[in-house]
Design an enzyme around this catalytic site. Structure first.
Site, PDB file in Angstrom:
ATOM      1  N   TRP A 169       0.820  -1.212   0.000  1.00 36.98           N
ATOM      2  CA  TRP A 169       0.000   0.000   0.000  1.00 36.98           C
ATOM      3  C   TRP A 169       0.850   1.256   0.000  1.00 36.98           C
ATOM      4  O   TRP A 169       0.341   2.357   0.198  1.00 36.98           O
ATOM      5  CB  TRP A 169      -0.952   0.043   1.209  1.00 36.98           C
ATOM      6  CG  TRP A 169      -0.329  -0.521   2.455  1.00 36.98           C
ATOM      7  CD1 TRP A 169      -0.647  -1.700   3.047  1.00 36.98           C
ATOM      8  CD2 TRP A 169       0.746   0.030   3.249  1.00 36.98           C
ATOM      9  NE1 TRP A 169       0.150  -1.923   4.152  1.00 36.98           N
ATOM     10  CE2 TRP A 169       1.006  -0.880   4.297  1.00 36.98           C
ATOM     11  CE3 TRP A 169       1.505   1.194   3.176  1.00 36.98           C
ATOM     12  CZ2 TRP A 169       1.996  -0.661   5.248  1.00 36.98           C
ATOM     13  CZ3 TRP A 169       2.500   1.415   4.120  1.00 36.98           C
ATOM     14  CH2 TRP A 169       2.737   0.496   5.149  1.00 36.98           C
ATOM     15  N   GLU A 434       2.947 -11.560  11.343  1.00 38.58           N
ATOM     16  CA  GLU A 434       2.793 -12.659  10.370  1.00 38.58           C
ATOM     17  C   GLU A 434       4.022 -13.560  10.184  1.00 38.58           C
ATOM     18  O   GLU A 434       4.046 -14.363   9.261  1.00 38.58           O
ATOM     19  CB  GLU A 434       2.302 -12.113   9.007  1.00 38.58           C
ATOM     20  CG  GLU A 434       0.927 -11.476   9.114  1.00 38.58           C
ATOM     21  CD  GLU A 434       0.314 -11.030   7.777  1.00 38.58           C
ATOM     22  OE1 GLU A 434       1.004 -11.052   6.748  1.00 38.58           O
ATOM     23  OE2 GLU A 434      -0.875 -10.666   7.784  1.00 38.58           O
ATOM     24  N   GLU A 531      -6.894  -8.729  11.574  1.00 40.39           N
ATOM     25  CA  GLU A 531      -6.653  -8.116  10.260  1.00 40.39           C
ATOM     26  C   GLU A 531      -7.613  -8.716   9.255  1.00 40.39           C
ATOM     27  O   GLU A 531      -7.718  -9.942   9.153  1.00 40.39           O
ATOM     28  CB  GLU A 531      -5.235  -8.417   9.750  1.00 40.39           C
ATOM     29  CG  GLU A 531      -4.197  -7.373  10.003  1.00 40.39           C
ATOM     30  CD  GLU A 531      -2.940  -7.585   9.143  1.00 40.39           C
ATOM     31  OE1 GLU A 531      -3.059  -7.967   7.966  1.00 40.39           O
ATOM     32  OE2 GLU A 531      -1.845  -7.376   9.668  1.00 40.39           O
TER      33      GLU A 531
END
Length: 856
Positions: A169, A434, A531
């Site tokens: 992003w 993650e 998330e």
């Protein structure tokens, strides 16, 4: 302080200019007009040369005191970004290689009356590549980001904001600069470096106490004795301690018992009570009469992460108890607010965080690929009741564990925990983003025979180093090694779970762009959703600032360049096409604006569906799954003007999703879903008491503003802090009751009403895709604007039912009370809250009203 004016020069001296400290090379060049806005069009790629060069900051300063009078003088950098050699008067003081560390250099023997200080930076890109080359043991993937991100390689080899080498992003701007405060300190005897206060509640004694910790540098050759007085006037608490400080650096911990006859008001999250804080003065009076006084704010709250067996379900719960009360976590994920940290001001932070609170959020996760935020960020969260899930800065990668690297990380973690642990807003430390999943799901295609060494690295870094330091520095809040994780189950499996996405444990991250997002059955019935998300484009007024007219199409080079998520633009089209007609306007710019509008509608509707599913799952177990106690969508804010998962655009403008969040996170909400032809309505409540309410269901034909039929169900009990079924009916019965209604011709709206004006937002449920809706007609939407004190009133009128009515006032800063709504009545009043001075005329001339049928 050495804030203010510095000289900045490029590696070969061809560029030389005045620069501000704190600051970075990019913003210095921009201020001097030597480059354009780095965010304009393709400049992120055009300006790669800036990050590849080695820049030097320098300045002279006069010493404002007599050096001979002080035992120790330090040059202190609160933050250096990132790899630099520090010199004073041509003497090398040391080197820096960690953006998240605080560096203090002893300059007692080097400082003169007039001094020349230099910070010689090396390119972070070159440094990371060199570190990777020198790492002979085994490869540390990933080497590079995917090509669509247009980023730099080996970011995992440098302790720097991980997303500054690009993300899905965000752009690649590996900055160089002095990004935090820099100063000279001089002292005798002793000096206070860190100061913190952490509250604890002793259940057996029903007593609050504070652990006040102070870290000193003692420069006297023998121990320094003295008195410390802690005073909290509001709580009639004052205690004096006799202390003795040993030479060198060390800490003292004082236990302050809070006066039992004082009523302590606890700190509560937004929506659950007040954020009371108390002023505390701590005075250190040491021998030789040398006194230090610290003023701080102290807050009282407890936090527990509850992981226990659940009746009727395998696995364990995963939820937070604040002050003994289970709290459903509602919020989002925070990324850096700018690629250039010196542009992130107090006002920037305040606006974004206030927008989170205004949308009924009570929590944000500070994501592990950015930065540990500035003190002001946490101060504002303390003040407005935003709980913080704090990641350590490791994300989506494996990391080296050689000695130098680990030492740097240990210093970083120790510094950050000491700096931040007094904030009641922080409720959890989390080791990384993650990385447990990356190993468990083998993202980097590591041969099975080699996986052991990576598991060992993982445990070394997050458990034996980070966790160990966190536990020794801060016993007041929980720690998890990763997100997503299976929590205690991961610990049991040696810190790496077979399946970190198991819905029966811990938290989950979930993304799916290939199924229908209006279908709630595709979402995991997880214990905690930390998330999840869908992309959309920012509004045209935001894109316009960084583009030129040839860019204004969905398939332009610019639109492709700005999309850093592989296939993202196409995924949005596919998701829209399921439920809406795609724009076909022959006018290219109109078509682009229609696409932007539809991506925002689609994103808002998808995340609404998913979040409502998580909220109505909080009190039930179905087939062993449920008791969902958290919903943090990805993501709150944007780092630049581009398509992304954010609900707030770069600059703070609310997307439609953020307006939807205000409703789907409302403290009281009816939620509808359909299962096997049955309509189920749940009452979801975050309120602290049960309420007897009336459920009002209204059925409208798309073709008329007059309701077809209304059901008022009275005496519906909605239980405190839970989600309970309050209505169930087959859709065919409902349609039969409402003459001539079909799935395609009618729509449901519903709300909860109670005594004393208590009411939920009005929610709605679509019985078919809107592209199949029968009877929808183009409406005449009009608005009149008037001013009332410092707010503006928009009176909207419609001639027909209008889905997804959007009010947009371009680049006038502010927000509406509601937006993106389904308009089923002739008239609706919407309030505009300006963030800067404006006028009725300005608002009228900027206003664009759009509803679904304006898309052609």
């Amino acid at each position: 302080s050495l804030r203010g004016s510095w000289r900045l020069r490029s590696g070969n001296g061809s560029v030389s200019l005045r620069a501000e400290g704190p600051g970075c090379v990019h913003t210095a060049l921009l201020r001097r007009g030597l480059i354009q806005d780095p965010y304009y069009r393709f400049n992120d790629v055009m300006y790669r040369w800036i990050s590849l060069d080695n820049w030097t900051y320098s300045r002279t300063f006069k010493t404002p005191f007599d050096v001979r009078k002080w035992q120790k003088v330090n040059l202190v950098f609160e933050g250096v970004d990132t790899v630099a050699q520090i010199l004073l008067n041509n003497v090398t003081l040391g080197r820096t290689d960690n953006m998240f560390n605080r560096y203090s250099f002893d300059i007692t023997s080097v400082i003169q009356e007039v001094n020349f200080v230099e910070v010689r930076f090396s390119s972070a890109i070159s440094y990371a590549a060199e570190q990777s080359r020198c790492h002979k043991a085994h490869s540390i993937p990933p080497a590079c980001p995917p090509p669509v991100q247009k980023g730099e390689c080996h970011v995992n080899f440098i302790r720097k904001e991980q997303c500054s080498f690009s993300w899905d992003w965000g752009p690649s701007f590996p900055t160089q600069g002095i990004w935090k405060d820099v100063r000279i300190e001089a002292y005798n005897l002793y000096h206070l470096i860190y100061f913190s206060s952490t509250p604890y509640f002793e259940k057996s004694a029903q007593q609050w106490y504070l652990e006040v910790e102070s870290t000193f540098d003692v420069v006297s050759s023998k121990p320094v004795a003295g008195l410390v007085t802690v005073n909290i006037p509001k709580l009639q608490t004052q205690q004096t301690f006799i202390v003795k400080l040993q030479p060198g650096e060390g800490s003292i911990v004082l236990l302050v018992n809070i006066n039992k006859s004082s009523a302590v008001e606890a700190w509560w999250p937004n929506g659950h009570g007040k954020q009371t804080g108390y002023n505390m003065t701590t005075t250190f009076i040491m021998e030789a009469g040398y006194q230090i006084e610290r003023f701080s704010k102290v807050y009282f709250r407890t936090v527990e992460l509850v992981q226990e067996p659940i009746p009727g379900s395998p696995g364990l719960s995963f939820y937070f108890r604040i002050n003994g009360r289970p709290i459903f976590i509602k919020g989002s994920n925070w990324i850096p607010a700018d690629s250039f940290q010196d542009r992130v001001t107090y006002d920037t932070l305040r606006l974004l965080l206030k927008s989170a609170a205004d949308a009924n959020m009570n929590a944000l996760r500070v994501w592990g690929g950015g930065v540990y935020e500035q003190d002001e960020f946490y101060d504002i969260c303390d003040e407005i009741g935003i709980m913080v899930w704090q990641d350590f800065m490791f994300a989506c990668a494996l990391y080296p564990t050689d000695q130098n690297y680990l030492e740097s990380v240990r210093a970083e973690v120790s510094h950050q925990v000491r700096r931040l642990k007094s904030h009641p807003s922080i409720i959890l430390w989390s080791g990384n983003n993650e990385n447990e999943a990356a190993i468990a799901s083998n993202w980097f295609s590591i041969p099975y025979a080699d996986i052991g060494v990576y598991i060992q690295d993982y445990v070394t870094l997050y458990v034996k180093n980070i966790r160990e330091i966190v536990l020794s520095e801060d016993k007041s809040r929980p720690f998890v090694a990763s997100s997503p994780t299976n929590g205690l189950e991961s610990v049991k499996e040696g810190w790496l779970s077979q399946d970190p996405y198991d819905t029966h444990y811990g938290d989950t991250h979930f993304y799916d762009y290939s199924n229908d997002c209006w279908n709630w059955t595709m979402y995991p019935k997880t214990r905690f959703a930390s998330e999840y998300g869908f992309q959309s484009w920012p509004s045209f007024s935001t894109i316009e600032k960084v583009s030129s007219p040839e860019d204004w199409s969905y398939t332009s080079n610019f639109s492709l360049h700005r999309q850093h998520h592989d296939g993202g633009n196409i995924q949005m089209l596919q998701e829209i096409g399921r439920h809406f007609k795609l724009p076909q306007s022959p006018d290219g710019v109109k078509q682009f604006k229609d696409m932007i509008y539809l991506t925002q509608v689609m994103q808002a509707q998808c995340i609404k569906t998913e979040t409502e599913f998580y909220r109505f799952s909080q009190s039930e177990i179905i087939k062993g799954e449920g008791h969902t106690m958290g919903a943090l969508y990805w993501q709150l804010n944007d780092i630049w003007q581009a398509p992304s998962w954010a609900s707030l655009e770069y600059g703070g403008k609310w997307k439609l999703l953020h307006y939807f969040a205000q409703n789907f996170f409302a403290p009281l909400l009816p939620v509808a879903y359909e299962d096997k032809g049955m309509l189920h309505i749940y009452g979801v409540s975050d309120l602290h008491v049960d309420h007897k309410l009336t459920l009002r269901v209204v059925v409208h034909a798309w073709s008329s503003l007059e309701p077809v039929c209304t059901l008022a169900k009275e005496g519906v009990t909605v239980k405190a802090q839970s989600a309970v079924p309050i209505h169930e009916e087959s859709i065919s019965d409902l349609l039969g009751r409402c003459r001539n209604c079909t799935r395609k011709s009618c729509v449901l709206t519903f709300c909860l009403l109670g005594e004393d004006g208590l009411r939920s937002p009005t929610n709605y449920y679509f019985l078919s895709s809107l592209k199949d809706a029968v009877g929808l007609e183009k409406t005449q939407l009009t608005a009149s604007v008037s001013q009332q004190d410092d707010i503006y009133i928009f009176v909207l009128q419609t001639t027909a039912i209008a889905p997804f009515v959007s009010l947009d006032v371009g680049s006038i800063k502010g927000r509406f009370s509601d937006n993106g709504f389904l308009m089923t009545e002739k008239k609706k009043i919407v309030v505009f809250y300006p963030w800067e001075p404006t006028s009725v005329e300005e608002l009228e001339s900027s206003l664009i009203l759009t509803s679904l049928l304006d898309v052609v």
